[in-house]
Write a protein that holds these residues in place. Structure first.
Motif, PDB file in Angstrom:
ATOM      1  N   THR A  39       0.867  -1.237   0.117  1.00  7.86           N
ATOM      2  CA  THR A  39      -0.049   0.129  -0.024  1.00  7.86           C
ATOM      3  C   THR A  39       0.858   1.254  -0.018  1.00  7.86           C
ATOM      4  O   THR A  39       0.474   2.282  -0.372  1.00  7.86           O
ATOM      5  CB  THR A  39      -0.874  -0.068   1.362  1.00  7.86           C
ATOM      6  N   ASN A  40       1.956   1.098   0.548  1.00 10.97           N
ATOM      7  CA  ASN A  40       3.001   2.386   0.545  1.00 10.97           C
ATOM      8  C   ASN A  40       2.543   3.372   1.518  1.00 10.97           C
ATOM      9  O   ASN A  40       2.911   4.559   1.062  1.00 10.97           O
ATOM     10  CB  ASN A  40       3.523   2.725  -0.731  1.00 10.97           C
ATOM     11  N   VAL A  41       1.772   2.942   2.319  1.00  7.42           N
ATOM     12  CA  VAL A  41       1.371   4.139   3.469  1.00  7.42           C
ATOM     13  C   VAL A  41       2.332   4.229   4.245  1.00  7.42           C
ATOM     14  O   VAL A  41       2.825   3.398   4.961  1.00  7.42           O
ATOM     15  CB  VAL A  41      -0.004   3.522   4.008  1.00  7.42           C
ATOM     16  N   ASP A  42       2.529   5.675   4.539  1.00 10.74           N
ATOM     17  CA  ASP A  42       3.489   5.965   5.759  1.00 10.74           C
ATOM     18  C   ASP A  42       3.125   5.812   6.970  1.00 10.74           C
ATOM     19  O   ASP A  42       2.053   6.411   7.225  1.00 10.74           O
ATOM     20  CB  ASP A  42       4.077   7.617   5.293  1.00 10.74           C
ATOM     21  N   PRO A  43       3.449   4.936   7.844  1.00 12.37           N
ATOM     22  CA  PRO A  43       2.910   4.550   9.172  1.00 12.37           C
ATOM     23  C   PRO A  43       2.886   5.919   9.921  1.00 12.37           C
ATOM     24  O   PRO A  43       1.932   6.106  10.859  1.00 12.37           O
ATOM     25  CB  PRO A  43       3.772   3.644   9.662  1.00 12.37           C
ATOM     26  N   ALA A  44       3.765   6.815   9.907  1.00  9.36           N
ATOM     27  CA  ALA A  44       3.748   8.046  10.380  1.00  9.36           C
ATOM     28  C   ALA A  44       2.387   8.831  10.293  1.00  9.36           C
ATOM     29  O   ALA A  44       2.028   9.918  10.998  1.00  9.36           O
ATOM     30  CB  ALA A  44       4.980   8.988   9.874  1.00  9.36           C
ATOM     31  N   LYS A  45       1.515   8.796   9.173  1.00 10.25           N
ATOM     32  CA  LYS A  45       0.361   9.389   8.963  1.00 10.25           C
ATOM     33  C   LYS A  45      -0.864   8.929   9.924  1.00 10.25           C
ATOM     34  O   LYS A  45      -1.772   9.529  10.269  1.00 10.25           O
ATOM     35  CB  LYS A  45      -0.179   8.993   7.509  1.00 10.25           C
ATOM     36  N   VAL A  46      -0.557   7.744  10.649  1.00  8.76           N
ATOM     37  CA  VAL A  46      -1.411   7.230  11.895  1.00  8.76           C
ATOM     38  C   VAL A  46      -0.909   7.264  13.223  1.00  8.76           C
ATOM     39  O   VAL A  46      -1.416   6.740  13.932  1.00  8.76           O
ATOM     40  CB  VAL A  46      -2.013   5.911  11.294  1.00  8.76           C
ATOM     41  N   VAL A  47       0.197   7.817  13.133  1.00 11.57           N
ATOM     42  CA  VAL A  47       0.853   8.024  14.520  1.00 11.57           C
ATOM     43  C   VAL A  47       0.803   9.263  14.750  1.00 11.57           C
ATOM     44  O   VAL A  47       0.822  10.520  14.281  1.00 11.57           O
ATOM     45  CB  VAL A  47       2.568   7.595  14.432  1.00 11.57           C
ATOM     46  N   PRO A  48       0.106   9.538  16.051  1.00 14.13           N
ATOM     47  CA  PRO A  48       0.007  10.848  16.863  1.00 14.13           C
ATOM     48  C   PRO A  48       1.119  11.808  16.893  1.00 14.13           C
ATOM     49  O   PRO A  48       2.100  11.244  17.075  1.00 14.13           O
ATOM     50  CB  PRO A  48      -0.553  10.475  18.145  1.00 14.13           C
ATOM     51  N   ALA A  49       0.893  12.966  16.562  1.00 14.38           N
ATOM     52  CA  ALA A  49       1.930  14.086  16.418  1.00 14.38           C
ATOM     53  C   ALA A  49       2.563  14.160  17.883  1.00 14.38           C
ATOM     54  O   ALA A  49       3.568  14.657  17.951  1.00 14.38           O
ATOM     55  CB  ALA A  49       1.028  15.278  16.111  1.00 14.38           C
ATOM     56  N   SER A  50       1.771  13.717  19.057  1.00 11.17           N
ATOM     57  CA  SER A  50       2.394  13.796  20.436  1.00 11.17           C
ATOM     58  C   SER A  50       3.371  12.726  20.569  1.00 11.17           C
ATOM     59  O   SER A  50       3.966  12.612  21.902  1.00 11.17           O
ATOM     60  CB  SER A  50       1.286  13.965  21.351  1.00 11.17           C
ATOM     61  N   ALA A  51       3.543  11.663  19.631  1.00  7.13           N
ATOM     62  CA  ALA A  51       4.437  10.613  20.150  1.00  7.13           C
ATOM     63  C   ALA A  51       5.932  11.214  20.486  1.00  7.13           C
ATOM     64  O   ALA A  51       6.352  11.913  20.190  1.00  7.13           O
ATOM     65  CB  ALA A  51       4.715   9.672  18.953  1.00  7.13           C
ATOM     66  N   ALA A  52       6.186  10.585  21.772  1.00  2.66           N
ATOM     67  CA  ALA A  52       7.473  11.069  22.216  1.00  2.66           C
ATOM     68  C   ALA A  52       8.711  10.536  21.384  1.00  2.66           C
ATOM     69  O   ALA A  52       9.608  11.229  21.230  1.00  2.66           O
ATOM     70  CB  ALA A  52       7.798  10.480  23.679  1.00  2.66           C
ATOM     71  N   LEU A  53       8.403   9.209  20.677  1.00  2.00           N
ATOM     72  CA  LEU A  53       9.717   8.652  19.784  1.00  2.00           C
ATOM     73  C   LEU A  53       9.015   7.840  18.957  1.00  2.00           C
ATOM     74  O   LEU A  53       7.952   7.216  19.005  1.00  2.00           O
ATOM     75  CB  LEU A  53      10.526   7.675  20.804  1.00  2.00           C
ATOM     76  N   TYR A  54       9.574   8.139  17.615  1.00  2.00           N
ATOM     77  CA  TYR A  54       8.982   7.229  16.389  1.00  2.00           C
ATOM     78  C   TYR A  54      10.191   6.726  15.724  1.00  2.00           C
ATOM     79  O   TYR A  54      11.338   7.479  15.343  1.00  2.00           O
ATOM     80  CB  TYR A  54       8.172   8.302  15.559  1.00  2.00           C
ATOM     81  N   PHE A 114       6.026   3.254  17.365  1.00  2.00           N
ATOM     82  CA  PHE A 114       6.349   4.777  18.280  1.00  2.00           C
ATOM     83  C   PHE A 114       5.950   4.635  19.703  1.00  2.00           C
ATOM     84  O   PHE A 114       5.433   3.238  19.991  1.00  2.00           O
ATOM     85  CB  PHE A 114       5.062   5.647  17.625  1.00  2.00           C
ATOM     86  N   LEU A 115       6.362   5.159  20.412  1.00  2.00           N
ATOM     87  CA  LEU A 115       5.937   5.278  22.032  1.00  2.00           C
ATOM     88  C   LEU A 115       5.463   6.548  22.466  1.00  2.00           C
ATOM     89  O   LEU A 115       5.914   7.865  22.100  1.00  2.00           O
ATOM     90  CB  LEU A 115       7.427   5.041  22.913  1.00  2.00           C
ATOM     91  N   SER A 116       4.644   6.371  23.070  1.00  5.12           N
ATOM     92  CA  SER A 116       3.740   7.666  23.612  1.00  5.12           C
ATOM     93  C   SER A 116       4.651   8.529  24.641  1.00  5.12           C
ATOM     94  O   SER A 116       4.441   9.583  24.903  1.00  5.12           O
ATOM     95  CB  SER A 116       2.429   7.531  24.176  1.00  5.12           C
ATOM     96  N   SER A 117       5.386   7.675  25.510  1.00  8.05           N
ATOM     97  CA  SER A 117       6.258   8.249  26.508  1.00  8.05           C
ATOM     98  C   SER A 117       7.519   7.388  26.611  1.00  8.05           C
ATOM     99  O   SER A 117       7.280   6.103  26.320  1.00  8.05           O
ATOM    100  CB  SER A 117       5.668   8.046  27.971  1.00  8.05           C
ATOM    101  N   LEU A 118       8.757   7.865  27.073  1.00 10.42           N
ATOM    102  CA  LEU A 118      10.002   7.065  27.099  1.00 10.42           C
ATOM    103  C   LEU A 118       9.871   6.550  28.635  1.00 10.42           C
ATOM    104  O   LEU A 118      10.913   5.710  28.856  1.00 10.42           O
ATOM    105  CB  LEU A 118      10.920   7.989  26.824  1.00 10.42           C
ATOM    106  N   SER A 119       8.977   6.965  29.399  1.00 16.62           N
ATOM    107  CA  SER A 119       9.149   6.532  30.627  1.00 16.62           C
ATOM    108  C   SER A 119       9.148   5.025  30.978  1.00 16.62           C
ATOM    109  O   SER A 119       9.510   4.300  31.824  1.00 16.62           O
ATOM    110  CB  SER A 119       7.874   7.158  31.685  1.00 16.62           C
ATOM    111  N   SER A 120       8.372   4.302  30.055  1.00 13.70           N
ATOM    112  CA  SER A 120       8.331   2.876  29.948  1.00 13.70           C
ATOM    113  C   SER A 120       9.013   2.132  28.576  1.00 13.70           C
ATOM    114  O   SER A 120       8.694   1.290  28.168  1.00 13.70           O
ATOM    115  CB  SER A 120       6.918   2.481  29.902  1.00 13.70           C
TER     116      SER A 120
END
Length: 605
Positions: A73-88, A149-155
């Motif tokens: 499909t060549n869909v960029d996963p970043a298009k469904v990753v939230p902008a608030s992601a701490a790490l991608y 992606f990680l929502s937070s780096l704490s875990s």
């Protein structure tokens, strides 16, 4: 420390055992202790390793003959990753031609495995399932692009642990999947070529995990009792925590995506064309101090967003670390090696250095660096307690002892800022000598106020004494004032001195052993004209001048000499380090808003 058949290290062990009794008469011995890299070097090395490991997380295709089926499909996963992601982390998992050849060559050089990346498929081993067979279970449906992606780096700990197991070929315990209610929050997002086969894989894994059907905002997926979610969103396969699945769904139906975030878009646009994977971090955006991986990333990028591109070739691995914003802007803390002046600082260090780092704005940066050092020690964890060596030494104990003076100098109280940080300008770290008995190492800080830097020596002595160190006056050739500090965790003293260099510049030195101080104050030659400096500049290219150089075989030899290659903090990475000959790093400006710090590790064939 392991016994050697030829008794090579017997004398070294004897010297270490008696260090506390004869320190002043064994001047080469204190230098031996500097075989653990000085603090800023550790930050650079660890950050490079973390970036490389995370960047490789999803490069699972690179097995011989892999090619997949159907049309991606060549869909960029970043298009469904939230902008608030701490790490991608995003990767091209179906590289073509030259990219595939380069990644395979670099991976094989690092791991000595024919299929160096396929073991990373273990990250898809969910609770109750065996490790997937790539050719049978994943290749038939995996598309061209993938992301994590990680929502937070704490875990982030479970993710790092599983990646390490995959890279080292270790089997993971059942149920070690990193995402879930009690694990990391985020998800793996994979492009697909055959949605039906992808769904079949997810349904099988969900059934083994005991997952049950559930729905969020009109999208159905499977959720296990442990909080692991399985599903497809816009022809993308998603496995992660329940909150991670919700974040993907929210973004897919109109939420702000990472791909649409201006900082991410600007940094990705500046990435080198040869990159096969990249790591984006916004963890430093808040500017708040953080422990663990988050703190380490803040040390490197400060309060700026960062994108690390993983660029393999047949003979090297490069990390292009791009940050957004100017280092001189207020609040933009971060590794000052991003400044071009750091190359000038490196050029002043001893010409025979096999390890050197040039630093600028030391006074401004030191408090942030102290926080970064705490992050390094927290990453070292309980395994760094000293059990890794027959001498009772470990990476954690050495770092704690070696960094204690820097913590005192970088304290955030007004007196420390006035007495210590106010006079600091540029500086550096270096190590010379190719054997334990010849090694000299020091932190050197240039002073713009000689009276203040001289007065700083006794003031630092008072602080170290209050922190439990045994401190006494010392007499060192070339120094105007000096002290001998014996610190917990170090069987040898640090010599702290202030004096003038050959050009009249006042210098503040923290040396591992007395002989390191004259080497820092008046080196017989400098790196300005050294062959190692020109070789590093050639390796970096792009007009970058080196502010970091490291000869890895020398470092490993010295670590092995005191048994630290067996320390659990280091030992997992030793096989990879043995595949590297040199590491060079240096800054380069891409445009008025993007700065690049490039690290190149040259590989053995």
């Amino acid at each position: 420390m392991r016994e050697r058949r030829d008794g090579k290290y017997d004398l070294t062990r004897s010297r270490l055992a008696s260090a506390g009794r004869s320190l002043k008469h064994e001047t080469p011995l204190p230098s031996a202790r500097s075989s653990s890299p000085p603090p800023r070097a550790v930050a650079i090395t660890v950050c490079a390793v973390v970036a490389a490991i995370l960047a490789a997380i999803v490069i699972v295709l690179l097995s011989t003959g892999g090619g997949g089926h159907g049309t991606p499909t060549n869909v960029d996963p970043a298009k469904v990753v939230p902008a608030s992601a701490a790490l991608y982390v995003g990767a091209d998992v179906r590289p073509k031609a030259a990219k595939q050849a380069a990644a395979l060559a670099a991976g094989r050089s690092l791991t000595h495995q024919a299929d160096p990346y396929t073991r990373l498929v273990s990250i898809l081993q969910t609770p109750g399932s065996p490790t997937p067979d790539f050719a049978r279970d994943v290749d038939p449906w995996l598309g061209a692009r993938a992301g994590v992606f990680l929502s937070s780096l704490s875990s982030s700990g479970p993710v790092l642990s599983l990646i390490q197991q995959g890279l080292l070929g270790q089997s993971s315990a059942g149920g070690a999947f990193p995402f879930g209610a009690k694990g990391a929050q985020g998800a793996i997002v994979l492009d697909t070529t055959d949605l039906a086969k992808a769904r079949a894989f997810l349904q099988s894994a969900a059934a083994r995990a005991g997952a049950q059907a559930t729905t969020y905002r009109g999208t159905s997926y499977q959720l296990s009792a442990g909080g692991v979610a399985f599903g497809t969103v816009r022809r993308l396969a998603v496995i992660g925590s329940d909150s991670g699945m919700h974040a993907v769904i929210d973004t897919a139906i109109g939420g702000g995506s990472l791909a649409g975030a201006p900082p991410y878009a600007a940094l990705v646009a500046a990435a080198p064309p040869g990159a096969i994977a990249h790591l984006y971090s916004s963890a430093g955006g808040s500017g708040a101090a953080a422990p663990g991986l988050a703190g380490l990333l803040q040390l490197f990028s400060g309060s700026r967003q960062m994108n690390v591109s993983f660029v393999p070739t047949a003979s090297s691995v490069a990390l292009d670390i791009d940050t957004l914003g100017l280092a001189s802007q207020a609040g933009q803390a971060g590794l000052p090696s991003f400044s071009s002046e750091s190359a000038h600082a490196l050029a002043e260090l001893p010409g025979e250095s096999w390890f050197a780092v040039g630093l600028t704005e030391v006074g401004r940066m030191l408090p942030a660096d102290v926080q970064g050092l705490s992050s390094i020690l927290s990453l070292a964890g309980p395994g760094a307690s000293g059990a890794g060596s027959a001498t009772g030494l470990g990476v954690g104990t050495l770092l704690t002892g070696l960094t204690l003076p820097l913590r005192a100098l970088g304290a955030s109280d007004p007196e420390a800022r006035r007495s210590f940080q106010s006079w600091m300008t540029s500086g550096g770290l270096f190590a010379t000598g190719t054997s334990l008995l010849e090694l000299k190492a020091a932190v050197v800080i240039n002073s713009k106020e000689p009276a203040l830097s001289r007065a700083a020596v006794p003031k630092l002595a008072a602080r170290l004494r209050a922190m439990g160190a045994a401190v006494a006056p010392a007499s060192v050739a070339g120094a105007d004032v000096a002290i001998d500090a014996r610190l917990k965790g170090l069987p040898v003293p640090l010599v702290i001195a202030e004096g003038r260099g050959a050009g009249g510049q006042s210098k503040f030195v923290i040396g591992v052993g007395e002989a390191s101080v004259p080497a820092a104050l008046n080196p017989p030659s400098t790196l300005a004209g050294a062959q190692s400096t020109s070789a590093a500049a050639a390796a970096l290219g792009e007009g970058a001048q080196p502010s970091v150089i490291l000869d890895v075989p020398t470092l490993l030899s010295l670590l092995e000499g005191i048994g630290l290659t067996e320390d659990p903090t280091i030992s997992p990475f030793v096989p990879y380090l043995r595949s590297i000959t040199t590491i060079a790093g240096g800054p380069h400006r891409i445009d008025p808003t993007v700065e690049r710090f490039k690290i190149v590790a040259a590989l053995r064939p």
